[in-house]
Design a protein around this motif. Structure first.
Motif, mmCIF file in Angstrom:
data_model
loop_
_atom_site.group_PDB
_atom_site.id
_atom_site.type_symbol
_atom_site.label_atom_id
_atom_site.label_comp_id
_atom_site.label_asym_id
_atom_site.label_seq_id
_atom_site.Cartn_x
_atom_site.Cartn_y
_atom_site.Cartn_z
ATOM 1 N N TRP A 192 12.445 5.388 5.881
ATOM 2 C CA TRP A 192 11.670 4.605 6.845
ATOM 3 C C TRP A 192 10.296 5.235 7.060
ATOM 4 C CZ3 TRP A 192 9.855 5.731 11.825
ATOM 5 C CH2 TRP A 192 9.359 4.624 12.530
ATOM 6 N N LEU A 193 10.243 6.556 7.211
ATOM 7 C CA LEU A 193 8.956 7.233 7.390
ATOM 8 C C LEU A 193 8.062 7.054 6.163
ATOM 9 C CD1 LEU A 193 9.979 10.554 9.164
ATOM 10 C CD2 LEU A 193 8.586 8.705 10.112
ATOM 11 N N TYR A 194 8.639 7.162 4.983
ATOM 12 C CA TYR A 194 7.868 6.985 3.753
ATOM 13 C C TYR A 194 7.282 5.574 3.698
ATOM 14 C CZ TYR A 194 6.736 6.583 -1.163
ATOM 15 O OH TYR A 194 6.087 6.366 -2.351
ATOM 16 N N CYS A 195 8.114 4.588 4.034
ATOM 17 C CA CYS A 195 7.638 3.201 4.019
ATOM 18 C C CYS A 195 6.543 2.987 5.066
ATOM 19 C CB CYS A 195 8.795 2.236 4.267
ATOM 20 S SG CYS A 195 9.972 2.168 2.910
ATOM 21 N N MET A 196 6.720 3.570 6.239
ATOM 22 C CA MET A 196 5.725 3.420 7.302
ATOM 23 C C MET A 196 4.409 4.090 6.901
ATOM 24 S SD MET A 196 6.987 1.490 9.517
ATOM 25 C CE MET A 196 5.742 1.591 10.762
ATOM 26 N N LEU A 197 4.496 5.287 6.336
ATOM 27 C CA LEU A 197 3.273 5.973 5.910
ATOM 28 C C LEU A 197 2.596 5.211 4.784
ATOM 29 C CD1 LEU A 197 4.362 9.712 6.013
ATOM 30 C CD2 LEU A 197 2.750 8.562 7.528
ATOM 31 N N ASP A 198 3.376 4.690 3.858
ATOM 32 C CA ASP A 198 2.824 3.905 2.759
ATOM 33 C C ASP A 198 2.150 2.641 3.314
ATOM 34 O OD1 ASP A 198 2.385 3.420 -0.001
ATOM 35 O OD2 ASP A 198 3.982 1.890 0.066
ATOM 36 N N ILE A 255 0.904 2.259 6.417
ATOM 37 C CA ILE A 255 -0.291 2.646 7.191
ATOM 38 C C ILE A 255 -1.441 2.989 6.261
ATOM 39 C CG2 ILE A 255 -1.213 4.440 8.709
ATOM 40 C CD1 ILE A 255 1.530 4.475 10.106
ATOM 41 N N TYR A 256 -1.182 3.740 5.192
ATOM 42 C CA TYR A 256 -2.256 4.161 4.308
ATOM 43 C C TYR A 256 -2.672 3.079 3.320
ATOM 44 C CZ TYR A 256 -1.907 8.867 6.133
ATOM 45 O OH TYR A 256 -1.937 9.950 6.946
ATOM 46 N N SER A 257 -1.942 1.990 3.263
ATOM 47 C CA SER A 257 -2.324 0.923 2.347
ATOM 48 C C SER A 257 -3.488 0.092 2.891
ATOM 49 C CB SER A 257 -1.134 0.032 2.035
ATOM 50 O OG SER A 257 -0.733 -0.669 3.200
ATOM 51 N N PHE A 258 -3.775 0.226 4.175
ATOM 52 C CA PHE A 258 -4.894 -0.519 4.757
ATOM 53 C C PHE A 258 -6.167 0.171 4.518
ATOM 54 C CE2 PHE A 258 -1.536 -2.460 7.362
ATOM 55 C CZ PHE A 258 -1.812 -3.785 7.088
#
Length: 100
Positions: free
Chosen positions: A89-95, A97-100
């Motif tokens: 979940w953290l990996y997906c959230m960080l991915d 957030i940083y995709s913007f």
């Protein structure tokens, strides 16, 4: 009243399981010990009961340990599963957030 040897041994047969479980009174314990010193047959019976009782206790302890080990394994598996889901979940959230 004096008891015959057979009567004493019959009483011992009834009392020995309680004696092995430490459920007899102090005076009864003394009488049992005295009889065991005098009677080879009752002493052998006592030794067999004591050994069997000890074995049953060991088996009970083993079962408790196995049950506890199973609980620990299940909890570790669940904690690991929750940790893995949290990391994903953290990996997906960080991915995200940083995709913007």
């Amino acid at each position: 009243m004096m008891l015959s040897k057979k009567e004493e041994c019959d009483i011992m047969t009834d009392l020995l399981p309680l004696y092995v479980d430490h459920l007899t009174q102090k005076d009864t314990n003394q009488w049992i010990r005295e009889h065991l010193l005098e009677c080879q047959q009752c002493r052998q019976t006592y030794e067999l009961m004591k050994d069997s009782f000890t074995e049953v206790l060991r088996e009970g302890e083993k079962k408790k340990k196995v049950k506890l080990f199973r609980k620990v394994k299940i909890r570790l598996f669940l904690y690991g599963y929750v940790l893995l889901l949290t990391v994903i979940w953290l990996y997906c959230m960080l991915d995200f957030i940083y995709s913007f």
